[in-house]
Write a protein that holds these residues in place. Sequence first.
Motif, mmCIF file in Angstrom:
data_model
loop_
_atom_site.group_PDB
_atom_site.id
_atom_site.type_symbol
_atom_site.label_atom_id
_atom_site.label_comp_id
_atom_site.label_asym_id
_atom_site.label_seq_id
_atom_site.Cartn_x
_atom_site.Cartn_y
_atom_site.Cartn_z
ATOM 1 N N UNK A 169 45.804 37.857 43.152
ATOM 2 C CA UNK A 169 45.692 38.740 44.315
ATOM 3 C C UNK A 169 44.926 40.012 43.975
ATOM 4 N N UNK A 170 45.267 40.618 42.859
ATOM 5 C CA UNK A 170 44.619 41.867 42.448
ATOM 6 C C UNK A 170 43.125 41.670 42.209
ATOM 7 N N UNK A 183 46.208 34.832 50.215
ATOM 8 C CA UNK A 183 47.241 35.718 49.672
ATOM 9 C C UNK A 183 48.038 35.050 48.553
ATOM 10 N N UNK A 202 41.367 41.598 45.583
ATOM 11 C CA UNK A 202 41.324 42.950 46.159
ATOM 12 C C UNK A 202 40.307 43.826 45.422
#
Lengths: 254, 254
Positions: free
Chosen positions: B203-204, B196, B207
Amino acid sequence: MHSLQFTAESSSDGMVERDFTVGGVPGVLWSPAPGADRAPLVLMGHGGGNHKKHPAMAGRARLLVTGCGFHVAVIDAPGHGDRPRTPHDEQEIAELYRARAAGEPEGPIVVRYNAHLAELAVPEWQATLDALQELPEIGADGRVGYFGINMGTAIGIPLVAIEPRITAAVFGQHWPDVLVEKARRITVPIEFDMQWDDEHIPREAALTLFDAFASKEKTLHANAGRHKELPRFEADSAVRFFARHLGRAVTPPA
Amino acid sequence: MHSLQFTAESSSDGMVERDFTVGGVPGVLWSPAPGADRAPLVLMGHGGGNHKKHPAMAGRARLLVTGCGFHVAVIDAPGHGDRPRTPHDEQEIAELYRARAAGEPEGPIVVRYNAHLAELAVPEWQATLDALQELPEIGADGRVGYFGINMGTAIGIPLVAIEPRITAAVFGQHWPDVLVEKARRITVPIEFDMQWDDEHIPREAALTLFDAFASKEKTLHANAGRHKELPRFEADSAVRFFARHLGRAVTPPA
């Protein structure tokens, strides 16, 4: 202080089930067979519209009791299970059904109603924990965890934010709105479940709530699928999380 | 087709370790004690700068072999372990060190270099799998999984995208750039690890890569912490994932 009254007892397959009340609030305590050593306690919050003995609660309790030797307690939330609904409860539930039928987002109603229930439920949980810790098989210095998804998170985050006796928690599947500020005060280890394709809770909203926890140890589990499709193996994962943090080994089923 | 040549064998604590080569590529096969029934195979990809017998590989192999009775194979990636570095390898590694020393982002270099290595490594993995499936204790119709984080994901995603014999995979901790298109062709169950607070992979970006898999069953595990701080319990989780999907129970250590 309210004391705990046991009102019924049964047992099956190595798990004892005792109904109780504390200050009029009905609960259930699942425990290992009598004679076991003092053991950690996991408080479980049930989901909205459900109750303390919903199969999801009983199933998770069995994993925790027979797998780890923990005690597990659930109380009915206000307006749920064996507790009466107030006119306000009826009004909010009617509003929720109306929004669902109209295809409107249910988030704003659930967020508002759950926040109201949490205000009532947090002191009830604290009184219940006080009373449970009077039992010799639990004790005042034992470890305590909290496990609640959906409404169990709406009630659990405000509870864990102010309750230093709870040292590990599993949350998930809720909107961040009123919870972010309280999540920022939580520093204990967290496991957080979300559904990647949740039709009610936007992905960004779930990630925002996970991000808010101040915990040094926190884990997000995001699974493909819709709101109601949280995989069963996440309950097994929660059991291992509590085994790690409350200090017990997991014994697999024979 | 290249056949598999065993070059060394040892065993300890119920796990047999056999070095092998296939078409000049060195690998290691970890297996249960001889005489066990035919068992599923997990291919593991090591991280950048590491090699087939890095402690992370041997440790995960032990969990899979002694916990589930699986076979586990790792091969050295091009330019890694017992394999020579080309002038191109030396140049890219020098460029990576230069960027690190200068405090520049390493992502663009790692993405580019790993994509190059994956082009070489994917056919090597396919030849290795062909040869491993000739062994009677593995067989041509057994189940096969893939487990690789970091560079193991950069090589593993292109491999799993074109290799129908691999029916479950654990990936994680890589940039999406060149991998998204290939991830969109993957439909087998996936577990995906990210950090995280990764200081290298935004982070993006993580994801985005998780989101790209077309798999109906996929789970994201995001843990608080920096790039190198992936918790050890994620290896245990990967073992349970393979136990679920390749069809074995996990036996906990005695």
